[in-house]
Design a protein around this motif. Structure first.
Motif, PDB file in Angstrom:
ATOM      1  N   ILE A  58     -73.689  13.887 -31.498  1.00  0.00           N
ATOM      2  CA  ILE A  58     -75.021  14.054 -30.939  1.00  0.00           C
ATOM      3  C   ILE A  58     -75.398  15.963 -30.868  1.00  0.00           C
ATOM      4  O   ILE A  58     -76.532  16.029 -31.381  1.00  0.00           O
ATOM      5  N   ASN A  59     -74.209  16.524 -30.520  1.00  0.00           N
ATOM      6  CA  ASN A  59     -74.769  17.987 -30.666  1.00  0.00           C
ATOM      7  C   ASN A  59     -74.893  18.271 -31.959  1.00  0.00           C
ATOM      8  O   ASN A  59     -75.637  19.357 -32.287  1.00  0.00           O
ATOM      9  N   GLU A  60     -74.210  17.703 -33.032  1.00  0.00           N
ATOM     10  CA  GLU A  60     -74.471  18.193 -34.421  1.00  0.00           C
ATOM     11  C   GLU A  60     -75.704  17.948 -34.866  1.00  0.00           C
ATOM     12  O   GLU A  60     -76.514  18.666 -35.513  1.00  0.00           O
ATOM     13  N   LYS A  61     -76.482  16.689 -34.341  1.00  0.00           N
ATOM     14  CA  LYS A  61     -77.558  16.111 -34.893  1.00  0.00           C
ATOM     15  C   LYS A  61     -78.662  17.116 -34.130  1.00  0.00           C
ATOM     16  O   LYS A  61     -79.716  17.434 -34.900  1.00  0.00           O
ATOM     17  N   GLU A  62     -78.326  17.553 -33.011  1.00  0.00           N
ATOM     18  CA  GLU A  62     -79.188  18.293 -32.175  1.00  0.00           C
ATOM     19  C   GLU A  62     -79.273  19.599 -32.918  1.00  0.00           C
ATOM     20  O   GLU A  62     -80.516  20.163 -33.122  1.00  0.00           O
ATOM     21  N   LYS A  63     -78.333  20.321 -33.415  1.00  0.00           N
ATOM     22  CA  LYS A  63     -78.536  21.565 -34.175  1.00  0.00           C
ATOM     23  C   LYS A  63     -79.102  21.276 -35.413  1.00  0.00           C
ATOM     24  O   LYS A  63     -79.908  22.089 -35.718  1.00  0.00           O
ATOM     25  N   LYS A  64     -78.930  20.249 -36.129  1.00  0.00           N
ATOM     26  CA  LYS A  64     -79.529  20.257 -37.486  1.00  0.00           C
ATOM     27  C   LYS A  64     -81.115  19.992 -37.142  1.00  0.00           C
ATOM     28  O   LYS A  64     -81.923  20.615 -38.017  1.00  0.00           O
ATOM     29  N   LEU A  65     -81.447  19.191 -36.198  1.00  0.00           N
ATOM     30  CA  LEU A  65     -82.965  18.940 -35.801  1.00  0.00           C
ATOM     31  C   LEU A  65     -83.318  20.350 -35.381  1.00  0.00           C
ATOM     32  O   LEU A  65     -84.538  20.493 -35.796  1.00  0.00           O
ATOM     33  N   ASN A  66     -82.828  21.111 -34.616  1.00  0.00           N
ATOM     34  CA  ASN A  66     -83.323  22.456 -34.280  1.00  0.00           C
ATOM     35  C   ASN A  66     -83.581  23.209 -35.655  1.00  0.00           C
ATOM     36  O   ASN A  66     -84.424  23.960 -35.477  1.00  0.00           O
ATOM     37  N   ASN A  67     -82.589  23.098 -36.278  1.00  0.00           N
ATOM     38  CA  ASN A  67     -82.421  23.921 -37.608  1.00  0.00           C
ATOM     39  C   ASN A  67     -83.893  23.455 -38.650  1.00  0.00           C
ATOM     40  O   ASN A  67     -84.683  24.580 -39.071  1.00  0.00           O
ATOM     41  N   ALA A  68     -83.849  22.300 -38.501  1.00  0.00           N
ATOM     42  CA  ALA A  68     -85.027  21.662 -39.327  1.00  0.00           C
ATOM     43  C   ALA A  68     -86.366  22.065 -38.810  1.00  0.00           C
ATOM     44  O   ALA A  68     -87.391  22.375 -39.267  1.00  0.00           O
ATOM     45  N   ASP A 115     -87.053  24.696 -36.994  1.00  0.00           N
ATOM     46  CA  ASP A 115     -87.629  26.317 -37.004  1.00  0.00           C
ATOM     47  C   ASP A 115     -87.956  26.455 -38.472  1.00  0.00           C
ATOM     48  O   ASP A 115     -88.875  27.004 -38.792  1.00  0.00           O
ATOM     49  N   LYS A 116     -87.296  25.638 -39.408  1.00  0.00           N
ATOM     50  CA  LYS A 116     -87.724  25.722 -40.680  1.00  0.00           C
ATOM     51  C   LYS A 116     -89.113  25.159 -41.043  1.00  0.00           C
ATOM     52  O   LYS A 116     -89.965  25.783 -41.686  1.00  0.00           O
ATOM     53  N   LEU A 117     -89.486  24.085 -40.507  1.00  0.00           N
ATOM     54  CA  LEU A 117     -90.895  23.436 -40.487  1.00  0.00           C
ATOM     55  C   LEU A 117     -91.813  24.524 -39.848  1.00  0.00           C
ATOM     56  O   LEU A 117     -93.067  24.346 -40.183  1.00  0.00           O
ATOM     57  N   LYS A 118     -91.714  25.053 -38.856  1.00  0.00           N
ATOM     58  CA  LYS A 118     -92.645  25.791 -38.177  1.00  0.00           C
ATOM     59  C   LYS A 118     -92.987  27.040 -39.049  1.00  0.00           C
ATOM     60  O   LYS A 118     -94.044  27.469 -38.918  1.00  0.00           O
ATOM     61  N   ASN A 119     -92.143  27.424 -40.067  1.00  0.00           N
ATOM     62  CA  ASN A 119     -92.477  28.221 -41.166  1.00  0.00           C
ATOM     63  C   ASN A 119     -93.597  28.001 -42.139  1.00  0.00           C
ATOM     64  O   ASN A 119     -94.033  28.495 -43.101  1.00  0.00           O
ATOM     65  N   LEU A 120     -93.509  26.507 -42.384  1.00  0.00           N
ATOM     66  CA  LEU A 120     -94.383  25.921 -43.383  1.00  0.00           C
ATOM     67  C   LEU A 120     -95.680  25.953 -42.900  1.00  0.00           C
ATOM     68  O   LEU A 120     -96.117  25.962 -41.869  1.00  0.00           O
ATOM     69  N   ASP A 121     -96.457  25.553 -44.199  1.00  0.00           N
ATOM     70  CA  ASP A 121     -97.806  25.529 -43.977  1.00  0.00           C
ATOM     71  C   ASP A 121     -98.151  23.992 -43.291  1.00  0.00           C
ATOM     72  O   ASP A 121     -97.739  23.077 -43.944  1.00  0.00           O
ATOM     73  N   LEU A 122     -98.707  24.146 -42.225  1.00  0.00           N
ATOM     74  CA  LEU A 122     -98.929  22.958 -41.172  1.00  0.00           C
ATOM     75  C   LEU A 122    -100.320  22.200 -41.576  1.00  0.00           C
ATOM     76  O   LEU A 122    -100.685  21.328 -41.018  1.00  0.00           O
ATOM     77  N   SER A 123    -100.934  22.655 -42.592  1.00  0.00           N
ATOM     78  CA  SER A 123    -102.288  22.046 -43.188  1.00  0.00           C
ATOM     79  C   SER A 123    -102.065  20.544 -43.663  1.00  0.00           C
ATOM     80  O   SER A 123    -102.713  19.904 -43.782  1.00  0.00           O
ATOM     81  N   GLU A 178     -93.559  16.065 -35.579  1.00  0.00           N
ATOM     82  CA  GLU A 178     -93.831  15.278 -34.476  1.00  0.00           C
ATOM     83  C   GLU A 178     -92.500  14.358 -34.213  1.00  0.00           C
ATOM     84  O   GLU A 178     -92.099  14.028 -33.278  1.00  0.00           O
ATOM     85  N   ASN A 179     -92.150  13.704 -35.556  1.00  0.00           N
ATOM     86  CA  ASN A 179     -91.272  12.710 -35.399  1.00  0.00           C
ATOM     87  C   ASN A 179     -89.822  13.503 -35.207  1.00  0.00           C
ATOM     88  O   ASN A 179     -89.040  12.773 -34.175  1.00  0.00           O
ATOM     89  N   LEU A 180     -89.579  14.571 -35.625  1.00  0.00           N
ATOM     90  CA  LEU A 180     -88.462  15.331 -35.415  1.00  0.00           C
ATOM     91  C   LEU A 180     -88.437  15.747 -33.833  1.00  0.00           C
ATOM     92  O   LEU A 180     -87.313  15.608 -33.525  1.00  0.00           O
ATOM     93  N   SER A 181     -89.413  16.095 -33.564  1.00  0.00           N
ATOM     94  CA  SER A 181     -89.458  16.612 -32.155  1.00  0.00           C
ATOM     95  C   SER A 181     -89.272  15.445 -31.049  1.00  0.00           C
ATOM     96  O   SER A 181     -88.533  15.607 -30.443  1.00  0.00           O
ATOM     97  N   SER A 182     -89.793  14.147 -31.638  1.00  0.00           N
ATOM     98  CA  SER A 182     -89.310  12.987 -30.665  1.00  0.00           C
ATOM     99  C   SER A 182     -87.921  12.731 -31.037  1.00  0.00           C
ATOM    100  O   SER A 182     -87.414  12.225 -29.962  1.00  0.00           O
ATOM    101  N   GLN A 183     -87.451  12.830 -32.083  1.00  0.00           N
ATOM    102  CA  GLN A 183     -86.141  12.318 -32.120  1.00  0.00           C
ATOM    103  C   GLN A 183     -85.211  13.430 -31.191  1.00  0.00           C
ATOM    104  O   GLN A 183     -83.960  12.862 -30.765  1.00  0.00           O
TER     105      GLN A 183
END
Length: 107
Positions: free
Chosen positions: A4-14, A16-24, A33-38
């Motif tokens: 669970i901790n590993e999944k949480e870290k991976k989701l947080n990393n993902a 962070d990377k997605l925040k830097n992408l073009d959200l258009s 939104e799915n990752l945040s929900s997970q």
């Protein structure tokens, strides 16, 4: 718990990377939104598991104390039994001595 901790870290990393992408792109927004929900769901599960773990630790401690009490009572009972047997042996010896004395007086 580690997975669970590993999944949480991976989701947080993902995230962070997605925040830097073009959200258009609407697909990216949905994925975020799915990752945040997970992530939220995993945090809930983690909390539940930690609570269950604490309960199990408390139960283990309680059972350990009960077992110690039972073992102490058993030792006390064994000691009492040994003392009782010793007293019986002493009484038997005194009885034998008295019977020998009676035999001497009867002769």
């Amino acid at each position: 718990m580690n997975s669970i901790n590993e999944k949480e870290k991976k989701l947080n990393n993902a995230l962070d990377k997605l925040k830097n992408l073009d959200l258009s792109n609407p697909d990216l927004q949905n994925n975020i939104e799915n990752l945040s929900s997970q992530k939220t769901q995993l945090e809930i599960e983690k909390t539940q598991l930690e609570d269950k773990y604490k309960l199990l630790l408390d139960e283990h401690e309680s059972l350990s104390k009960k077992l110690d009490d039972i073992q102490n009572k058993e030792k006390l009972e064994q000691k009492k039994h040994a003392e009782f047997s010793e007293k019986i042996d002493e009484l038997n010896q005194e009885t034998d001595t008295l019977l020998d004395e009676i035999d001497k007086w009867q002769m």
